[in-house]
Design a protein around this motif. Sequence first.
Motif, PDB file in Angstrom:
ATOM      1  N   SER A 105       5.197  63.272  42.770  1.00  0.00           N
ATOM      2  CA  SER A 105       6.179  62.812  41.776  1.00  0.00           C
ATOM      3  C   SER A 105       6.458  61.634  42.571  1.00  0.00           C
ATOM      4  CB  SER A 105       7.149  63.672  41.699  1.00  0.00           C
ATOM      5  OG  SER A 105       8.419  63.043  40.993  1.00  0.00           O
ATOM      6  N   ARG A 106       6.618  60.354  42.090  1.00  0.00           N
ATOM      7  CA  ARG A 106       6.839  59.081  42.683  1.00  0.00           C
ATOM      8  C   ARG A 106       7.910  58.274  41.689  1.00  0.00           C
ATOM      9  NH1 ARG A 106       6.728  56.489  47.429  1.00  0.00           N
ATOM     10  NH2 ARG A 106       7.035  54.038  46.728  1.00  0.00           N
ATOM     11  N   PHE A 107       9.113  58.061  42.218  1.00  0.00           N
ATOM     12  CA  PHE A 107      10.099  57.220  41.363  1.00  0.00           C
ATOM     13  C   PHE A 107       9.612  55.781  41.546  1.00  0.00           C
ATOM     14  CE2 PHE A 107      13.288  60.469  42.339  1.00  0.00           C
ATOM     15  CZ  PHE A 107      13.121  61.392  41.250  1.00  0.00           C
ATOM     16  N   ILE A 108       9.730  55.035  40.429  1.00  0.00           N
ATOM     17  CA  ILE A 108       9.204  53.536  40.362  1.00  0.00           C
ATOM     18  C   ILE A 108      10.101  52.897  39.594  1.00  0.00           C
ATOM     19  CG2 ILE A 108       6.743  53.954  40.918  1.00  0.00           C
ATOM     20  CD1 ILE A 108       6.146  53.992  37.978  1.00  0.00           C
ATOM     21  N   PRO A 109      10.104  51.416  39.702  1.00  0.00           N
ATOM     22  CA  PRO A 109      10.906  50.812  38.849  1.00  0.00           C
ATOM     23  C   PRO A 109      10.449  50.799  37.450  1.00  0.00           C
ATOM     24  CG  PRO A 109      10.071  49.396  40.886  1.00  0.00           C
ATOM     25  CD  PRO A 109       9.138  50.520  40.697  1.00  0.00           C
ATOM     26  N   PRO A 110      11.643  50.475  36.335  1.00  0.00           N
ATOM     27  CA  PRO A 110      10.952  50.571  35.069  1.00  0.00           C
ATOM     28  C   PRO A 110       9.912  49.514  34.741  1.00  0.00           C
ATOM     29  CG  PRO A 110      13.268  49.477  35.340  1.00  0.00           C
ATOM     30  CD  PRO A 110      12.999  50.077  36.535  1.00  0.00           C
ATOM     31  N   ASP A 111      10.042  48.523  35.189  1.00  0.00           N
ATOM     32  CA  ASP A 111       9.119  47.465  35.149  1.00  0.00           C
ATOM     33  C   ASP A 111       7.990  47.053  35.975  1.00  0.00           C
ATOM     34  OD1 ASP A 111      10.647  46.547  37.320  1.00  0.00           O
ATOM     35  OD2 ASP A 111      10.720  44.383  36.614  1.00  0.00           O
ATOM     36  N   TRP A 112       7.442  48.171  36.599  1.00  0.00           N
ATOM     37  CA  TRP A 112       6.468  48.268  37.518  1.00  0.00           C
ATOM     38  C   TRP A 112       5.311  47.570  37.217  1.00  0.00           C
ATOM     39  CZ3 TRP A 112       1.763  50.993  37.685  1.00  0.00           C
ATOM     40  CH2 TRP A 112       1.552  51.606  36.544  1.00  0.00           C
ATOM     41  N   ARG A 113       5.106  47.693  36.010  1.00  0.00           N
ATOM     42  CA  ARG A 113       3.622  46.997  35.531  1.00  0.00           C
ATOM     43  C   ARG A 113       3.779  45.447  35.338  1.00  0.00           C
ATOM     44  NH1 ARG A 113       3.388  51.674  32.568  1.00  0.00           N
ATOM     45  NH2 ARG A 113       1.569  53.039  32.859  1.00  0.00           N
ATOM     46  N   GLU A 114       4.792  45.039  35.242  1.00  0.00           N
ATOM     47  CA  GLU A 114       5.109  43.607  35.078  1.00  0.00           C
ATOM     48  C   GLU A 114       5.370  42.837  36.484  1.00  0.00           C
ATOM     49  OE1 GLU A 114       6.914  45.784  32.918  1.00  0.00           O
ATOM     50  OE2 GLU A 114       4.860  45.310  31.606  1.00  0.00           O
TER      51      GLU A 114
END
Length: 307
Positions: A105-114
Motif C-alpha cells: 500500500s502506498r499513499f500518493i498525491p491526488p494529482d500524481w499522474r499530472e
Amino acid sequence: MRPINGREELDLFFQLPYVLNGELADDLAIGRRRPEWMWVALRNDRLVARAAWWSRPGSGTPLILDVLDIDDNASDPDRVDIGVRLLHTAMAATLPDGSHPPEYSRFIPPDWREDPLSRQATENRMTVLERTGARLFVERLRLERLPESPARGSSKRLAFRPFSDAKELVALMASVLDGTLDAHGRDDLTRMSAEEAAFKHYEGELARYTSPRDWWRIATLPHGEPVGFVLPAHNGYNAIIAYIAVLPTHRGNGYVDDLLAEGTRVLAEQNVPRIRASTDLGNVPMANAFRRAGYVNFGREINMTWS
C-alpha cells in the motif's frame, strides 16, 4: 542491506521522506512495527532505499508492506535496481518461508499522474514491486471531512439502531457482496463464498477495532426492514467510516446519503479533529456520496499484490 538496530536508528530511516514518517516512532512503541521489519540499503552510510512492514500490535507476522522508498533525488542510475535487491533481500529474511507476500500500500498525491515528479516517483516504486512479481490491484481515493464542513440533517426516511450481534452484521455483510464494486470484496468472491468472505473481513479487521461497537448502525425502513449499515470507528490513527453499504434490493434510492450522514454524525459527536474514509477509484457512486457529505479527496492509495 540490513534491518535497523532499533529506535536509535529512526533518524537514519527518516532520511527518505514519506507521509508515514511521523507515525513510525509510535508504531514501534506500540508494537505495530518491529526493527527487524524495517530495512535499509546504505551506500557509504547514505540511505538509498528502505522498506518496512506494518501489523497489528502483538502479531508476529507482517500484515502489509506500506513503506518502500528509493532516493528520488539521487543521481544513482541503479536506484530502481537497488530497490529491487533490497525488497528481495528483506522479503526473504522477514516473511515466513512459503508464505504469500502481504499486500503493498502506498499513499500518493491526488494529482500524481499530472505532476511529473510525483508520477516518476510512483512509477519507480511500482516498477520495483513489479520486478519482484507484484501487480497493480486497485487504486483508491483517500477522503477526509473536517469539523467545519457543512453537516447534513438526520434522515427522515430511515430509522437507525445498533446491531443485535456479530452474527447479524456478518449476514448483512455477506448480502451486500452481491454486485459489490469493491475490488477486495470481488477478489474474495473468486476464492470463497460470500459468507466466508464476510466472516474473514469481520474477524480480520472490524472485530479488532477498539472503538465502541455501539457506534455501529443498521438502517431500517419504518416497519423495520434493513436497508443497509454504516460502521463508524477509530483505527488507532483517525476516526473513520470503516464500512458503509446498502443492501442490493434497496440500491438506487439514495439511502447511502442517509447512512453516511448518520455515520458522520456519530463520529462528529466525539469531537474528532477529522474523519477519514476511502473507496475504490472505480466506485463512482460511493465517491460521489462522500463528496455530497462534505468529504474531500486529499490523496490516493495504490494497492499491489503478488499473484
